[in-house]
Design an enzyme around this catalytic site. Structure first.
Site, PDB file in Angstrom:
ATOM      1  N   TYR A   1      26.719  51.026  21.710  1.00 13.75           N
ATOM      2  CA  TYR A   1      25.796  51.143  21.657  1.00 13.75           C
ATOM      3  C   TYR A   1      25.648  50.913  19.604  1.00 13.75           C
ATOM      4  CZ  TYR A   1      21.355  53.563  21.376  1.00 13.75           C
ATOM      5  OH  TYR A   1      19.978  54.186  20.775  1.00 13.75           O
ATOM      6  N   CYS A   2      24.203  49.784  19.647  1.00 10.97           N
ATOM      7  CA  CYS A   2      23.969  49.482  18.839  1.00 10.97           C
ATOM      8  C   CYS A   2      24.564  48.859  17.955  1.00 10.97           C
ATOM      9  CB  CYS A   2      22.870  51.099  17.827  1.00 10.97           C
ATOM     10  SG  CYS A   2      22.475  50.803  16.786  1.00 10.97           S
ATOM     11  N   LEU A   3      24.883  49.520  16.919  1.00 11.84           N
ATOM     12  CA  LEU A   3      25.896  48.832  16.284  1.00 11.84           C
ATOM     13  C   LEU A   3      27.625  49.035  16.844  1.00 11.84           C
ATOM     14  CD1 LEU A   3      26.897  47.549  13.614  1.00 11.84           C
ATOM     15  CD2 LEU A   3      26.578  50.044  12.146  1.00 11.84           C
TER      16      LEU A   3
ATOM     17  N   GLY B   1      28.044  48.361  19.360  1.00 11.74           N
ATOM     18  CA  GLY B   1      27.843  47.640  20.365  1.00 11.74           C
ATOM     19  C   GLY B   1      28.517  46.176  19.683  1.00 11.74           C
TER      20      GLY B   1
ATOM     21  N   LEU C   1      24.855  47.524  24.755  1.00 13.82           N
ATOM     22  CA  LEU C   1      23.679  48.268  24.518  1.00 13.82           C
ATOM     23  C   LEU C   1      22.919  48.590  23.492  1.00 13.82           C
ATOM     24  CD1 LEU C   1      25.195  51.790  26.532  1.00 13.82           C
ATOM     25  CD2 LEU C   1      24.431  49.643  27.355  1.00 13.82           C
TER      26      LEU C   1
END
Length: 583
Positions: free
Chosen positions: A315-317, A319, A343
């Site tokens: 998720y985010c960083l 990811g 994500l």
């Protein structure tokens, strides 16, 4: 000190002199580069000065806006008790002026003045010959921030809603607002969290999904969650959250916990909980986040659940880190991953949206000077930039509600999580900004892992990628650029909501919808706008679609693996949510 041979100042002194000056400059400007804004203004002003046609256009536009304002004034002079017949509520969907009280004199004049100023500056900052596009966007953003601050809605004497409340309550609302302001100020000065966060205690109200910490190192705790079904899919899910904030955005309250949902669908779930770094961790870089984070967790997961591949999700960083790690694994022939899910995570940073306004050489250099003294970037420094991206929602409307109307906004689990900030190590944050945002090394095949560059195009396993429609941090069109980098099977989802709310989107939540499409491996490219216009819209949450996608790429269900087994080499360290999340 001078050099005896040539009389020059000793060069060894210069770095220290510059460093001290840069630190002082960063402190004076709260790590926001004034040179960046100055260069943008000079670029715009000098080119506008050499564009008589644009000047004439702006003068004519100002005259027409002035005529509109005078027309409103004349109508009100003729009948001051009558509201404007066709109130101008632009900018479109401006919630500040939704109340009918803004249609009455003299508040319609205040609104009209604000709207006209907004329109003029929108026109003035666009289409000026020769201006650098980045400077144009920065100037437009800066003008918007000043106008947001000067909005008549922000002042009690110009806001009819506030005045009406003040008269009705005989000033009690302002007394409550003053109390709210003093309480917030006290909390900020003492380092306490915002009011209401005490109702969302980690381990009691949020992050309560049952599990055990099975690994702890200098950077992470790895949580293995307790199964709630008799059988589970054999391939475990390993989640890599962003270390910009605490991991439990994915395990909020029981009703909206993505982790709890996955466990209930028969998945064995592991999740990384990142340690909150301090000054001693200043030299932790992206390599350490790969080594002690992604790789250490993957080693543990494959030891606890041997003989099966892993569904990795970031998720985010987290990811972006997963994309880097998966690219290196593909390069090196490591086949432990059976799928990759990203994500709200970017792999191409050429168009990162409004956040790029805060990321340029001057800004990064100033942040580096600030971090050189502290060893890390504080959560306040980071959250300040994010708040400016949505200044009305996160700053001004809150000020009106809580300080002028005297109404405390109810705290939610997501808001409480957002206030639970983390720090970022100096080296990691500098590398992240320079290698990814400034240089875009990952998409260009220049990002090095163990001394050799990696390519996202080497990832051959199926990819599930989620973008959120109103994301200011990882704009969905930027996330969509993965289609240009990878030829693997790629399922892309576009869901309503923002960077956090679009991911925390449990089934049954109203007004949610999503689009989804799977591009087969090797298929051609479809532009994002065409994709959005073409794909069918589905109601409700995208979570079931992801769970189904994971099931289709998993084997037949089996008995759940043991948790914290000595035989795996990863015995129980403590109960979830662990200790790192509480720091």
């Amino acid at each position: 000190m001078t050099n005896k041979k040539n009389g020059n100042i000793d060069s060894a002194i210069n770095p220290k002199l510059d460093g001290d000056a840069h630190v002082a400059w960063a402190q004076a400007w709260s790590s926001i580069s004034p040179e960046t804004s100055l260069l943008a203004w000079v670029d715009w002003a000098s080119h506008l000065a050499n564009s008589p046609g644009k000047q004439a256009e702006l003068l004519a536009f100002a005259a027409s806006l002035s005529e509109q304002w005078m027309a409103v004034l004349k109508k009100n002079r003729a009948n001051p008790n009558r509201g404007a017949t066709a109130p101008d509520r632009s900018p479109v969907n401006d919630r500040r002026f939704n109340d009918p009280a803004w249609d009455q004199w003299p508040y319609d004049l205040f609104r009209s003045s604000f709207v006209n100023q907004t329109k003029w500056w929108e026109q003035a900052t666009q289409g000026v010959w020769g201006v650098d596009p980045k400077h144009q966007r920065l100037l437009a953003f800066g003008a918007k921030q000043w106008l947001e601050m000067l909005s008549p809605a922000n002042a009690a004497v110009f806001n009819p809603v506030v005045l009406k409340r003040t008269i009705a309550e005989q000033g009690a609302n302002l007394a409550r607002g003053t109390s709210n302001f003093l309480d917030d100020l006290r909390r900020q000065l003492s380092g306490q969290p915002p009011a209401g966060t005490e109702n969302f205690v980690v381990g009691r109200d949020v992050a309560v999904t049952e599990g055990k910490v099975v690994l702890r190192n200098r950077l992470i705790e790895l949580i293995q969650y307790t199964p709630t079904t008799e059988k589970v899919h054999p391939e475990p899910i390993m989640i890599i959250p962003a270390w910009i904030m605490k991991y439990y955005v994915l395990d909020l309250s029981p009703h909206n916990s993505l982790i709890r949902y996955l466990v209930a669908q028969g998945h064995t779930v592991f999740c990384i909980s990142w340690r909150n770094p301090d000054a001693e961790d200043r030299d932790l870089g992206m390599d350490e986040y790969l080594e002690f984070g992604l790789h250490a967790a993957l080693d543990a997961v494959t030891s606890v659940v041997p003989g099966h591949g892993v569904h990795a999700a970031g998720y985010c960083l987290g990811g972006t880190l997963l994309a880097i790690g998966a690219s290196a694994m593909a390069r090196d022939g490591d086949t432990r991953l059976v799928s990759v899910s990203l994500l709200a995570a970017q792999t191409d940073f050429s168009e990162p949206g409004e956040l790029s306004l805060f990321i340029n050489e001057s800004q990064v250099a100033l942040l580096e000077a600030s971090m050189a003294q502290t060893g890390y970037l504080t959560s306040d420094q980071m959250s300040g930039a994010f708040q400016l991206l949505r200044s009305y929602d996160l700053i001004w409307s809150r000020m009106i509600d809580e300080y002028l109307l005297g109404d405390r906004r109810p705290m939610t689990d997501l808001m409480a999580w957002n206030a639970d900030g983390t720090r970022l190590p100096a080296k990691m944050h500098s590398q992240y900004l320079r290698r990814l945002y400034l240089n875009n090394d990952l998409s260009a095949g220049r990002y090095p892992v163990t001394g050799r560059p990696v390519s996202v195009g080497d990832i051959a396993v199926p990819v599930f990628c989620v973008g959120t429609a109103s994301d200011h941090i990882a704009p969905w069109r930027s996330v969509y650029k993965l289609h240009l980098l990878s030829s693997a099977e790629l399922t892309f989802v576009l869901t309503t909501g923002g960077h956090n709310g679009g991911i925390v989107s449990e089934p049954g939540r109203g007004k949610r919808q999503y689009q989804i499409h799977t591009r087969a491996a090797g298929d051609g490219y479809m532009a994002p706008d065409e994709w959005q216009a073409t794909m069918q819209t589905h109601p409700d949450s995208w979570w079931p679609a992801w769970s189904a996608w994971l099931r289709e790429r998993s084997g037949d269900v089996v008995a759940p693996p043991l948790i914290g087994a000595e035989s795996s080499g990863y015995p129980t360290v403590c109960d979830a949510p662990g200790e790192y999340v509480r720091n």
